[in-house]
Design a protein around this motif. Structure first.
Motif, PDB file in Angstrom:
ATOM      1  N   ASP A 133      -8.191  -0.231 -19.563  1.00  0.00           N
ATOM      2  CA  ASP A 133      -8.905   0.140 -18.343  1.00  0.00           C
ATOM      3  C   ASP A 133      -9.294  -1.076 -17.489  1.00  0.00           C
ATOM      4  O   ASP A 133      -9.768  -0.920 -16.370  1.00  0.00           O
ATOM      5  CB  ASP A 133     -10.181   0.916 -18.687  1.00  0.00           C
ATOM      6  CG  ASP A 133      -9.878   2.270 -19.314  1.00  0.00           C
ATOM      7  OD1 ASP A 133      -8.805   2.824 -19.002  1.00  0.00           O
ATOM      8  OD2 ASP A 133     -10.698   2.752 -20.109  1.00  0.00           O
ATOM      9  N   TYR A 134      -9.102  -2.281 -18.033  1.00  0.00           N
ATOM     10  CA  TYR A 134      -9.580  -3.476 -17.343  1.00  0.00           C
ATOM     11  C   TYR A 134      -8.557  -4.064 -16.374  1.00  0.00           C
ATOM     12  O   TYR A 134      -8.923  -4.717 -15.400  1.00  0.00           O
ATOM     13  CB  TYR A 134      -9.973  -4.556 -18.362  1.00  0.00           C
ATOM     14  CG  TYR A 134     -11.381  -4.411 -18.891  1.00  0.00           C
ATOM     15  CD1 TYR A 134     -12.435  -5.159 -18.371  1.00  0.00           C
ATOM     16  CD2 TYR A 134     -11.666  -3.533 -19.929  1.00  0.00           C
ATOM     17  CE1 TYR A 134     -13.728  -5.030 -18.861  1.00  0.00           C
ATOM     18  CE2 TYR A 134     -12.951  -3.393 -20.431  1.00  0.00           C
ATOM     19  CZ  TYR A 134     -13.979  -4.144 -19.887  1.00  0.00           C
ATOM     20  OH  TYR A 134     -15.259  -4.010 -20.375  1.00  0.00           O
ATOM     21  N   PHE A 135      -7.257  -3.865 -16.651  1.00  0.00           N
ATOM     22  CA  PHE A 135      -6.226  -4.546 -15.869  1.00  0.00           C
ATOM     23  C   PHE A 135      -5.157  -3.571 -15.396  1.00  0.00           C
ATOM     24  O   PHE A 135      -4.650  -2.763 -16.173  1.00  0.00           O
ATOM     25  CB  PHE A 135      -5.544  -5.638 -16.707  1.00  0.00           C
ATOM     26  CG  PHE A 135      -6.497  -6.550 -17.414  1.00  0.00           C
ATOM     27  CD1 PHE A 135      -7.323  -7.408 -16.708  1.00  0.00           C
ATOM     28  CD2 PHE A 135      -6.568  -6.544 -18.800  1.00  0.00           C
ATOM     29  CE1 PHE A 135      -8.203  -8.243 -17.364  1.00  0.00           C
ATOM     30  CE2 PHE A 135      -7.447  -7.380 -19.469  1.00  0.00           C
ATOM     31  CZ  PHE A 135      -8.267  -8.234 -18.752  1.00  0.00           C
ATOM     32  N   THR A 136      -4.804  -3.657 -14.136  1.00  0.00           N
ATOM     33  CA  THR A 136      -3.644  -2.939 -13.608  1.00  0.00           C
ATOM     34  C   THR A 136      -2.889  -3.893 -12.691  1.00  0.00           C
ATOM     35  O   THR A 136      -3.468  -4.817 -12.107  1.00  0.00           O
ATOM     36  CB  THR A 136      -4.047  -1.687 -12.812  1.00  0.00           C
ATOM     37  OG1 THR A 136      -4.960  -2.064 -11.759  1.00  0.00           O
ATOM     38  CG2 THR A 136      -4.687  -0.648 -13.707  1.00  0.00           C
ATOM     39  N   PHE A 137      -1.584  -3.652 -12.583  1.00  0.00           N
ATOM     40  CA  PHE A 137      -0.743  -4.435 -11.688  1.00  0.00           C
ATOM     41  C   PHE A 137      -0.183  -3.509 -10.615  1.00  0.00           C
ATOM     42  O   PHE A 137       0.190  -2.366 -10.902  1.00  0.00           O
ATOM     43  CB  PHE A 137       0.405  -5.099 -12.460  1.00  0.00           C
ATOM     44  CG  PHE A 137      -0.062  -6.133 -13.455  1.00  0.00           C
ATOM     45  CD1 PHE A 137      -0.296  -7.438 -13.063  1.00  0.00           C
ATOM     46  CD2 PHE A 137      -0.274  -5.788 -14.783  1.00  0.00           C
ATOM     47  CE1 PHE A 137      -0.736  -8.386 -13.968  1.00  0.00           C
ATOM     48  CE2 PHE A 137      -0.704  -6.725 -15.704  1.00  0.00           C
ATOM     49  CZ  PHE A 137      -0.937  -8.031 -15.298  1.00  0.00           C
ATOM     50  N   ALA A 138      -0.122  -4.003  -9.387  1.00  0.00           N
ATOM     51  CA  ALA A 138       0.354  -3.172  -8.282  1.00  0.00           C
ATOM     52  C   ALA A 138       1.004  -4.050  -7.222  1.00  0.00           C
ATOM     53  O   ALA A 138       0.627  -5.217  -7.040  1.00  0.00           O
ATOM     54  CB  ALA A 138      -0.802  -2.385  -7.669  1.00  0.00           C
ATOM     55  N   ASP A 139       1.991  -3.485  -6.519  1.00  0.00           N
ATOM     56  CA  ASP A 139       2.620  -4.202  -5.410  1.00  0.00           C
ATOM     57  C   ASP A 139       1.728  -4.203  -4.173  1.00  0.00           C
ATOM     58  O   ASP A 139       1.766  -5.131  -3.367  1.00  0.00           O
ATOM     59  CB  ASP A 139       3.971  -3.567  -5.067  1.00  0.00           C
ATOM     60  CG  ASP A 139       4.996  -3.771  -6.167  1.00  0.00           C
ATOM     61  OD1 ASP A 139       4.907  -4.796  -6.875  1.00  0.00           O
ATOM     62  OD2 ASP A 139       5.881  -2.910  -6.333  1.00  0.00           O
ATOM     63  N   ILE A 140       0.945  -3.136  -4.010  1.00  0.00           N
ATOM     64  CA  ILE A 140      -0.025  -3.042  -2.917  1.00  0.00           C
ATOM     65  C   ILE A 140      -1.369  -2.708  -3.535  1.00  0.00           C
ATOM     66  O   ILE A 140      -1.482  -1.737  -4.293  1.00  0.00           O
ATOM     67  CB  ILE A 140       0.374  -1.957  -1.903  1.00  0.00           C
ATOM     68  CG1 ILE A 140       1.731  -2.282  -1.279  1.00  0.00           C
ATOM     69  CG2 ILE A 140      -0.680  -1.815  -0.813  1.00  0.00           C
ATOM     70  CD1 ILE A 140       2.261  -1.191  -0.358  1.00  0.00           C
ATOM     71  N   ILE A 141      -2.371  -3.516  -3.255  1.00  0.00           N
ATOM     72  CA  ILE A 141      -3.680  -3.266  -3.866  1.00  0.00           C
ATOM     73  C   ILE A 141      -4.629  -2.678  -2.818  1.00  0.00           C
ATOM     74  O   ILE A 141      -4.929  -3.300  -1.806  1.00  0.00           O
ATOM     75  CB  ILE A 141      -4.270  -4.535  -4.519  1.00  0.00           C
ATOM     76  CG1 ILE A 141      -4.260  -5.732  -3.573  1.00  0.00           C
ATOM     77  CG2 ILE A 141      -3.503  -4.875  -5.780  1.00  0.00           C
ATOM     78  CD1 ILE A 141      -4.962  -6.953  -4.164  1.00  0.00           C
TER      79      ILE A 141
END
Length: 333
Positions: A133-141
């Motif tokens: 739940d602490y980290f996510t990766f995204a191309d657009i934040i």
């Protein structure tokens, strides 16, 4: 997850980097193939510095205590991080600040550095599934409570507009300089050579301009820089060297070189890859005063400043652009 849980996981991550095991070596090899600027020896240098300067238990505890980080974050925020990719894992410190404060990170990776940090995050999640739940990766934040973005002066203007309604830290181009007084020993010049050429000179803490006294003899420095002749084996670096050398020759400009790096007199603190700018000075105090007020300078090395050889070894409290990231994150809560 409480503060001590997070610190223990980070210490475990530091041990993993120090061990330089087969799994990490495979990740660094993949990162090098993905980006020719990420030479394996420079990835190892970055990893060793992260492990020794950032991920030590006593240092992390003292750092967290200084900012009175609560044992449990009562109202964790989501912080968007736009990472740079000029040197390996340059965005790790922002990631670390958000995590130690107990906030959540939504990360936009640089296309130049898409391998290393996700590898480390995956490890942390394997060690403790609460981290999912602490980290996510995204191309657009989007949809974050605050943003930390690092880029060029041009992208900085875009970030200012895009994130203006939210608490934010926006970082732009910065570089570092050295003030030489002529009394430097052979060992100090060898250390300065590392400050210049490590990471191919592409970091904001790399020395790209020298301030030297009138009549300075550059030969000992050029000899010291020969220790990094191997950077010219990198085809991208060699292309830069040949190109900028040709420009100087065609424009009948005075220059010095030792076969792998070029010295040219120039007032700009920003020099291209493979080239170092220099300026002469008459009064060291005047130069120091000018540099202290410059928004372009990340750090200054030399006698009375950061010791030679230390520019590429930032501590937890060495914040990019001089903006205290931990204080910024503490105010969010």
């Amino acid at each position: 997850m409480n503060l001590q849980d997070r610190i223990e996981l980070l210490v475990k991550l530091g041990n993993y980097l120090h061990q330089n095991g087969v799994e990490w070596q495979a990740a660094t090899e993949k990162a090098s193939r993905n980006n020719a600027w990420f030479a394996p020896e420079f990835i190892k240098l970055a990893a060793d510095n992260i492990a020794s300067q950032f991920l030590q238990q006593e240092k992390l505890q003292r750092w967290a205590a200084h900012y009175q980080v609560p044992n449990q974050q009562p109202a964790p925020k989501t912080v968007g991080i736009v990472m740079a990719g000029n040197i390996p894992m340059v965005g790790f410190h922002d990631f670390l600040c958000v995590f130690i404060q107990g906030h959540k990170a939504k990360i936009k990776l640089s296309s130049k550095d898409e391998i290393l940090i996700p590898h480390l995050v995956n490890l942390l999640e394997q060690w403790d599934n609460r981290l999912a739940d602490y980290f996510t990766f995204a191309d657009i934040i989007k949809g974050c409570d605050a943003y930390i973005a690092t880029g060029s002066n041009n992208t900085g203007r875009y970030f200012e507009y895009y994130f203006s309604k939210y608490p934010h830290i926006i970082r732009r181009n910065r570089t570092s300089v050295a003030i030489i007084d002529g009394s430097e020993s052979e060992q100090e010049l060898a250390l300065l050579a590392g400050d210049i050429q490590l990471y191919f000179g592409m970091g904001c803490r790399n020395i790209t301009q020298l301030f030297v006294p009138q009549g300075y003899d550059f030969i000992p420095l050029l000899e010291a820089l020969k220790a990094y002749d191997y950077v010219a084996d990198n085809h991208k670096y060699k292309h830069n060297f040949d190109y900028h050398l040709a420009l100087l020759i065609m424009n009948s400009k005075f220059y010095m070189n030792n076969g792998s790096v070029i010295l040219a007199e120039n007032v700009s603190p920003f020099s291209p890859v493979s080239q170092i700018h220099y300026q002469f000075y008459d009064n060291k105090a005047v130069i120091e005063e000018q540099l202290q007020t410059s928004s372009d300078i990340q750090c200054i090395t030399g006698h009375g400043h950061i010791p030679f050889g230390s520019a590429q070894q930032p501590s937890l409290a060495d914040y990019a652009d001089g903006v205290d990231t931990m204080e910024f994150l503490a105010k969010l809560a």
